[in-house]
Design a protein around this motif. Structure first.
Motif, mmCIF file in Angstrom:
data_model
loop_
_atom_site.group_PDB
_atom_site.id
_atom_site.type_symbol
_atom_site.label_atom_id
_atom_site.label_comp_id
_atom_site.label_asym_id
_atom_site.label_seq_id
_atom_site.Cartn_x
_atom_site.Cartn_y
_atom_site.Cartn_z
ATOM 1 N N LEU A 148 -17.346 5.614 5.968
ATOM 2 C CA LEU A 148 -17.135 6.827 5.737
ATOM 3 C C LEU A 148 -17.088 7.749 7.113
ATOM 4 O O LEU A 148 -16.131 8.297 7.454
ATOM 5 C CB LEU A 148 -17.844 7.583 4.539
ATOM 6 C CG LEU A 148 -17.690 7.250 3.486
ATOM 7 C CD1 LEU A 148 -18.736 8.192 2.288
ATOM 8 C CD2 LEU A 148 -16.269 7.762 2.976
ATOM 9 N N PHE A 149 -18.227 7.442 7.817
ATOM 10 C CA PHE A 149 -18.409 8.434 8.851
ATOM 11 C C PHE A 149 -18.597 7.637 10.396
ATOM 12 O O PHE A 149 -18.928 8.026 11.234
ATOM 13 C CB PHE A 149 -19.694 9.260 8.753
ATOM 14 C CG PHE A 149 -19.407 10.187 7.657
ATOM 15 C CD1 PHE A 149 -18.710 11.520 7.821
ATOM 16 C CD2 PHE A 149 -20.039 9.883 6.373
ATOM 17 C CE1 PHE A 149 -18.557 12.140 6.817
ATOM 18 C CE2 PHE A 149 -19.903 10.469 5.245
ATOM 19 C CZ PHE A 149 -19.162 11.703 5.586
ATOM 20 N N GLY A 150 -17.693 6.477 10.278
ATOM 21 C CA GLY A 150 -17.846 5.681 11.553
ATOM 22 C C GLY A 150 -19.196 4.829 11.944
ATOM 23 O O GLY A 150 -19.296 4.349 12.853
ATOM 24 N N LYS A 151 -19.857 4.728 10.916
ATOM 25 C CA LYS A 151 -21.371 3.885 11.399
ATOM 26 C C LYS A 151 -21.025 2.385 11.933
ATOM 27 O O LYS A 151 -21.468 1.892 12.577
ATOM 28 C CB LYS A 151 -22.341 4.023 10.225
ATOM 29 C CG LYS A 151 -23.732 3.315 10.646
ATOM 30 C CD LYS A 151 -24.528 3.403 9.158
ATOM 31 C CE LYS A 151 -25.713 2.519 9.596
ATOM 32 N NZ LYS A 151 -26.724 3.057 8.369
ATOM 33 N N VAL A 152 -20.046 1.704 10.958
ATOM 34 C CA VAL A 152 -19.740 0.490 11.228
ATOM 35 C C VAL A 152 -19.159 0.409 12.542
ATOM 36 O O VAL A 152 -19.267 -0.568 13.343
ATOM 37 C CB VAL A 152 -19.200 -0.155 10.058
ATOM 38 C CG1 VAL A 152 -18.471 -1.682 10.412
ATOM 39 C CG2 VAL A 152 -19.672 -0.270 8.707
ATOM 40 N N ARG A 153 -18.107 1.129 12.875
ATOM 41 C CA ARG A 153 -17.356 1.223 13.678
ATOM 42 C C ARG A 153 -18.258 1.643 15.301
ATOM 43 O O ARG A 153 -18.184 0.731 16.313
ATOM 44 C CB ARG A 153 -16.042 2.121 13.938
ATOM 45 C CG ARG A 153 -15.041 1.558 13.280
ATOM 46 C CD ARG A 153 -14.010 2.783 12.806
ATOM 47 N NE ARG A 153 -14.488 3.695 11.597
ATOM 48 C CZ ARG A 153 -14.115 4.738 11.527
ATOM 49 N NH1 ARG A 153 -12.717 5.270 12.209
ATOM 50 N NH2 ARG A 153 -14.696 5.424 10.521
#
Length: 482
Positions: A148-153
């Motif tokens: 959702l908020f780019g944590k994985v990226r």
């Protein structure tokens, strides 16, 4: 429960809406966008830069020593170094971490299967009945953590930056190893020159002591003169023994660095005994900031800084909700069931853990920024000091050569006067010591100058090409233009 076609359609529509919402929301990325900072370096070098009309770029730096033995030692050390093996292993670890981080943003599916056999006996004696049951069950689970908020990226970018940092560590280790081999090799060749100098002096002084003792025993000169020459011979012999031991210690170091057996190493070193390598001059004309970009240790520190920046975004993302999609399917004993749906997690109260994580990540970034700035300043200082030392050694060498020639000529003149009986043994010994000291100083300066070249090679990052240009990449970091 009986499901109508309308209910099935509603379920499919809900799943499609959830998927569309997940894709749309995954475009959000919280946290700062990294931009590579520029080091606060001077606009030009303050120390005098070495170079001459034939100076060139530093692209094949060890070839400039024109010493095949040194080149071979470099290759052997590079192939067998445990330090480099450790650096390569750390790269593999970082790449494995990067693969794991990438997998966090992709769907995962696990399958399961089981087989059971049961037996049940009913009744007693001849009236009993045995019932056998065989059961097979199979199923699978699927899950997908929506970014959702780019944590994985952010985690993936941080892991990728650390792979690049470990690659920089490997390159820095390779440069340091090459410089250590070259520095040790130069010391050994210089040690051979000093040993040859002491050996020549020891032979000459020993013969002088023998002849002086014969003259003293015959009563032609005072016994004190014989004692003086014998003491001088013993002193030179002691210096020769110490110098030989220093050469042996350097051979031990080269043996450890190259991975060769000592006998094989000595055989390889023998053909160029006493030949001190003298590298071709080169010019370090680029501004300090450009030189620092190609130093692998500075590059590694900058990549760690990029990773720390991305981890701020990871910590910020923990302040927001997380969404995952999950489903399961199972079959067995003639029955089949399945489920699918989104799961939303809302951080309501955690005692300040998530906010503390953000503060910790920002502090880690500030710490790494200071570390990078310190490394950049230290690199500029290292280069400036190498330039000053090299310039001083080059300037002193001409004077030292003239001094050695003058003291040697003075000693030869006094020796002729002593043989003719026109001067004392004390004056002769004083002239001899001055000549020996001057010759040793000249050799020491030649050794130092070659070692300062090695220090400068290392300081500028293991190779310099003034034709290389740097351009900003998509994330703002400056990279080499191909």
């Amino acid at each position: 429960m009986i499901m109508t076609g309308r209910n099935i359609t509603k379920r499919k529509s809900a799943a499609g809406a959830a998927g569309a919402m997940a894709v749309m929301l995954s475009a959000c990325t919280v946290g700062p966008d990294y931009r590579e900072p520029r080091p606060l370096t001077p606009s030009s070098w303050a120390a005098p830069r070495p170079g001459d009309s034939d100076a060139g770029s530093l692209t094949s730096w060890w070839d400039r020593f024109d010493d095949p033995t040194l080149t071979l030692l470099q290759q052997l050390a590079d192939a067998s170094s445990p330090t480099l093996a450790q650096a390569v292993a750390r790269i593999d670890q970082a790449r494995a971490t990067l693969t794991s981080r990438r997998a966090e943003g992709r769907p995962s599916v696990t399958g399961s299967a089981s087989y059971t056999h049961s037996e049940q006996r009913l009744g007693t004696g001849e009236q009993s009945i045995t019932i056998n049951n065989d059961g097979v069950q199979a199923g699978g689970d699927a899950s997908w953590q929506i970014d959702l908020f780019g944590k994985v990226r952010r985690n993936t970018r941080a892991a990728r930056a650390r792979v690049e940092a470990r690659e920089g560590d490997r390159d820095a280790a390779r440069v340091s190893l090459a410089a250590e081999v070259a520095d040790t090799y130069i010391q050994y060749r210089g040690c051979e020159q000093l040993s040859a100098l002491y050996r020549q002096q020891a032979q000459s002084q020993g013969e002088t002591a023998r002849l002086t003792r014969i003259s003293a025993n015959a009563g032609f000169i005072a016994p004190a003169d014989a004692e003086l020459t014998e003491a001088s011979a013993a002193s030179v012999s002691s210096s020769l023994t110490d110098q030989t031991a220093q050469c042996d210690l350097l051979v031990k170091s080269l043996t450890s660095l190259s991975g060769l057996e000592e006998a094989a190493l000595r055989e390889m070193l023998a053909p160029r005994a006493g030949v001190l390598p003298e590298p071709t001059a080169f010019e370090v004309a680029a501004v300090p900031a450009d030189v620092l970009r190609q130093r692998p240790d500075i590059a590694s520190s900058e990549r760690e800084l990029a990773a720390a920046s991305e981890e701020i975004g990871v910590a910020v993302a923990d302040l927001y909700p997380s969404l995952s999609l999950g489903g399961s399917l199972s079959t067995g004993s003639g029955a089949r069931s399945w489920s699918f749906g989104p799961s939303l997690s809302l951080p309501i109260f955690d005692g300040g853990r998530a906010k503390a994580g953000v503060r910790s990540a920002r502090a880690a970034y500030a710490l790494q920024l200071a570390t990078w700035q310190e490394a950049a300043r230290a690199a500029v200082l290292e280069i400036e000091q190498a330039l000053v030392r090299l310039d001083a050694a080059r300037a002193r060498q001409a004077d030292a050569a003239r001094a050695a020639q003058g003291y040697q000529a003075n000693f030869a003149a006094i020796e002729r006067l002593r043989v003719a009986g026109s001067t004392s043994m004390i004056e002769r010994e004083s002239a001899r010591r001055n000549a020996l000291d001057a010759q040793r100083t000249l050799v020491d300066l030649r050794i130092a100058q070659a070692r300062y070249w090695v220090a400068l090679y290392k300081a500028v990052g293991g190779g310099w090409n003034a034709d290389i240009t740097f351009v900003p990449s998509a994330n703002g970091a400056l990279v080499r233009e191909n």
